[in-house]
Design a protein around this motif. Sequence first.
Motif, PDB file in Angstrom:
ATOM      1  N   HIS A 177       0.837  -1.222   0.000  1.00 33.15           N
ATOM      2  CA  HIS A 177       0.000   0.000   0.000  1.00 33.15           C
ATOM      3  C   HIS A 177       0.872   1.274   0.000  1.00 33.15           C
ATOM      4  CE1 HIS A 177      -2.924   2.944   1.532  1.00 33.15           C
ATOM      5  NE2 HIS A 177      -3.867   2.110   1.139  1.00 33.15           N
ATOM      6  N   ARG A 178       0.340   2.323  -0.570  1.00 28.87           N
ATOM      7  CA  ARG A 178       0.952   3.642  -0.479  1.00 28.87           C
ATOM      8  C   ARG A 178       1.305   3.942   0.984  1.00 28.87           C
ATOM      9  NH1 ARG A 178      -2.360   9.121  -2.226  1.00 28.87           N
ATOM     10  NH2 ARG A 178      -0.589  10.427  -2.784  1.00 28.87           N
ATOM     11  N   PRO A 179       2.413   4.571   1.360  1.00 31.34           N
ATOM     12  CA  PRO A 179       3.395   5.249   0.512  1.00 31.34           C
ATOM     13  C   PRO A 179       4.580   4.386   0.080  1.00 31.34           C
ATOM     14  CG  PRO A 179       3.775   5.850   2.793  1.00 31.34           C
ATOM     15  CD  PRO A 179       2.648   4.852   2.788  1.00 31.34           C
ATOM     16  N   TRP A 180       4.400   3.068  -0.032  1.00 31.29           N
ATOM     17  CA  TRP A 180       5.395   2.220  -0.684  1.00 31.29           C
ATOM     18  C   TRP A 180       6.803   2.394  -0.101  1.00 31.29           C
ATOM     19  CZ3 TRP A 180       3.005   5.947  -4.274  1.00 31.29           C
ATOM     20  CH2 TRP A 180       1.722   5.572  -4.639  1.00 31.29           C
ATOM     21  N   ALA A 225       5.277  14.527  -2.152  1.00 33.92           N
ATOM     22  CA  ALA A 225       6.668  14.387  -1.701  1.00 33.92           C
ATOM     23  C   ALA A 225       6.871  13.119  -0.875  1.00 33.92           C
ATOM     24  CB  ALA A 225       7.068  15.616  -0.898  1.00 33.92           C
ATOM     25  N   THR A 226       5.852  12.733  -0.092  1.00 32.07           N
ATOM     26  CA  THR A 226       5.948  11.500   0.706  1.00 32.07           C
ATOM     27  C   THR A 226       6.024  10.286  -0.207  1.00 32.07           C
ATOM     28  OG1 THR A 226       4.577  12.592   2.351  1.00 32.07           O
ATOM     29  CG2 THR A 226       4.848  10.214   2.587  1.00 32.07           C
ATOM     30  N   ASP A 227       5.272  10.308  -1.282  1.00 34.41           N
ATOM     31  CA  ASP A 227       5.298   9.193  -2.233  1.00 34.41           C
ATOM     32  C   ASP A 227       6.660   9.104  -2.930  1.00 34.41           C
ATOM     33  OD1 ASP A 227       2.534   8.764  -1.800  1.00 34.41           O
ATOM     34  OD2 ASP A 227       2.015  10.228  -3.351  1.00 34.41           O
ATOM     35  N   LEU A 228       7.161  10.275  -3.331  1.00 37.61           N
ATOM     36  CA  LEU A 228       8.361  10.297  -4.182  1.00 37.61           C
ATOM     37  C   LEU A 228       9.651  10.142  -3.372  1.00 37.61           C
ATOM     38  CD1 LEU A 228       7.231  13.144  -6.598  1.00 37.61           C
ATOM     39  CD2 LEU A 228       7.381  10.706  -7.128  1.00 37.61           C
ATOM     40  N   TYR A 249       7.971   5.722  -8.148  1.00 42.83           N
ATOM     41  CA  TYR A 249       6.777   5.026  -7.633  1.00 42.83           C
ATOM     42  C   TYR A 249       6.881   3.515  -7.824  1.00 42.83           C
ATOM     43  CZ  TYR A 249       2.192   2.907  -8.693  1.00 42.83           C
ATOM     44  OH  TYR A 249       1.136   2.036  -8.804  1.00 42.83           O
ATOM     45  N   ILE A 250       7.094   3.099  -9.043  1.00 36.43           N
ATOM     46  CA  ILE A 250       6.950   1.664  -9.331  1.00 36.43           C
ATOM     47  C   ILE A 250       8.076   0.861  -8.683  1.00 36.43           C
ATOM     48  CG2 ILE A 250       8.193   1.511 -11.559  1.00 36.43           C
ATOM     49  CD1 ILE A 250       4.732   0.002 -10.834  1.00 36.43           C
ATOM     50  N   LYS A 251       9.261   1.423  -8.604  1.00 33.58           N
ATOM     51  CA  LYS A 251      10.364   0.672  -7.987  1.00 33.58           C
ATOM     52  C   LYS A 251      10.095   0.440  -6.500  1.00 33.58           C
ATOM     53  CE  LYS A 251      13.927   1.865 -11.312  1.00 33.58           C
ATOM     54  NZ  LYS A 251      15.208   2.544 -11.557  1.00 33.58           N
ATOM     55  N   ASP A 252       9.620   1.446  -5.797  1.00 35.24           N
ATOM     56  CA  ASP A 252       9.305   1.247  -4.384  1.00 35.24           C
ATOM     57  C   ASP A 252       8.148   0.256  -4.211  1.00 35.24           C
ATOM     58  OD1 ASP A 252      11.342   2.728  -3.326  1.00 35.24           O
ATOM     59  OD2 ASP A 252      10.139   4.524  -2.943  1.00 35.24           O
ATOM     60  N   TYR A 253       7.173   0.363  -5.080  1.00 35.32           N
ATOM     61  CA  TYR A 253       6.035  -0.576  -5.039  1.00 35.32           C
ATOM     62  C   TYR A 253       6.539  -2.014  -5.209  1.00 35.32           C
ATOM     63  CZ  TYR A 253       1.549  -2.616  -6.680  1.00 35.32           C
ATOM     64  OH  TYR A 253       0.433  -3.395  -6.864  1.00 35.32           O
ATOM     65  N   LEU A 254       7.409  -2.203  -6.197  1.00 35.36           N
ATOM     66  CA  LEU A 254       7.907  -3.560  -6.465  1.00 35.36           C
ATOM     67  C   LEU A 254       8.852  -4.049  -5.365  1.00 35.36           C
ATOM     68  CD1 LEU A 254       8.528  -3.333 -10.324  1.00 35.36           C
ATOM     69  CD2 LEU A 254       6.551  -4.317  -9.127  1.00 35.36           C
ATOM     70  N   ARG A 255       9.576  -3.139  -4.740  1.00 33.54           N
ATOM     71  CA  ARG A 255      10.452  -3.524  -3.622  1.00 33.54           C
ATOM     72  C   ARG A 255       9.611  -4.019  -2.442  1.00 33.54           C
ATOM     73  NH1 ARG A 255      13.533   2.021  -4.916  1.00 33.54           N
ATOM     74  NH2 ARG A 255      15.168   1.191  -6.280  1.00 33.54           N
ATOM     75  N   CYS A 256       8.500  -3.346  -2.194  1.00 35.36           N
ATOM     76  CA  CYS A 256       7.598  -3.811  -1.126  1.00 35.36           C
ATOM     77  C   CYS A 256       7.062  -5.203  -1.452  1.00 35.36           C
ATOM     78  CB  CYS A 256       6.432  -2.834  -0.951  1.00 35.36           C
ATOM     79  SG  CYS A 256       6.931  -1.232  -0.282  1.00 35.36           S
TER      80      CYS A 256
END
Length: 468
Positions: A177-180, A225-228, A249-256
């Motif tokens: 989930h966000r903020p990844w 800014a929290t997302d990025l 965005y997508i790299k943090d999402y995929l790392r999670c």
Amino acid sequence: MPDARPNILFIMSDDHASHAMSCYNSRINTTPNLDRIADEGMRFDNCFCTNSICTPSRAVILCGTYNHINGVTTLSTHIDNRLQTFPKLLQGEGYQTAMVGKWHLGTGPAHQPTGFDFWSVVPGQGEYHNPLFIEMGEEKRIEGYATDIITDYSLDWLRQRDPERPFCLMCHHKAPHRPWEPDDKHADMYEEIDIPVPETFDDDYANRASPAARAEMRIARDLNATDLKQPVPEGLTPAEEKHWKYQRYIKDYLRCIASVDDNVGRLLDYLEEEGLAENTIVIYTSDQGFFLGDHGWYDKRFMYEESLRMPFIIRYPREIAPGSSNQDIILNVDFPATFLDYAGIALPETFQGTSFRSLLNGETPEGWQTSLYYRYWMHLAHHNVCAHYGLRTLRYKLIYYYGEALGTAGSIDESWEPEWELFDLEADPHELNNVYADPAYAEVVATLKDEMHRLQAELGDEPMPEID
Ligand SMILES: [Ca+2]
């Protein structure tokens, strides 16, 4: 005589879209441990939620009812924990039950988990690092990373259980989930590569009703800014900046997700080591899908494919052929009916879903559902997404943006004009061309409206005033 009823290990993550799983042919990541479940079991290619948002989807799964019945229509309408749920029914028939991780159905005596011998959940959305848990009513802050801790708790509970009785463990991850926020172990994954963008990354929202363009979930504009987590580099063109934000965005999402995958592997290893793999039904799913740059977006809520679709993979060696897949429509409301079926417990009349055990045995029953009813209530409450309901069949999708919040927290746009969308998913799988007004589809529209009204009546929901 030992109890032969199967154990149920229900692993659900938060906002994990199936197009970020390699068993669903992801173009952007690999998930070797999730793939173990699919390789040794069945993958459902048409599993959908009835309302693409966290709290409501979770209520559907527990209660086996649509949100207009269980009352959990929005993020702020928390569950009445006196409602009947499948874990209560399992517990009543001798199952050991536990709920670990994200609950998101409310806190306090009226909303906290019930029907579980043990529960330890994160309040609200939960935190990635050093998260607060509420364990059987007591708050405790735990050092570490949420995905690891939720798995640790799950394993601890499995180790102390009574081996003579079957169990149902609901392991609910906060991730992705966000903020990844990834953990240190995965923080540098993908550092050296560019993740490809989806085909609809530069969608201009033309040829659709107005809600797509109104939505505030654009990667180019709405990530904060929290997302990025890093300042946007200066001197980029708009296209370069959008691409940079997508990578952040997508790299943090995929790392999670990589951490979720590792931790699912730990649970699978435990089942194998303990000789429990044969007699345990293992499910991996997510509460709904997510836009991974599709249509230029992050987030969910819409009835569009990437958000509507849930991953659903299931392993149960006693009944499910390895490496199999299924294209029939199943819904989150069908999950509890299926679990009760496996446990040999009669389905209460109030449950609205249907067991898909026969699909798992490779047989599609006569008259199996070929359409589904969807409804999102939170009109303009988050990301400026409009309330809507609709029908999806195997080929078409009809959506009605009726424009009222129905008492939920959304603001009402007085100038709202109801709008319809129709997509021919065979001709237009990416949903870029609304053909509602095309005379060639007039008969299709009429048929779909009839079917949608039939389902609304059957499920006990009321149509809004419909204007063409
Ligand atoms: Ca979610």
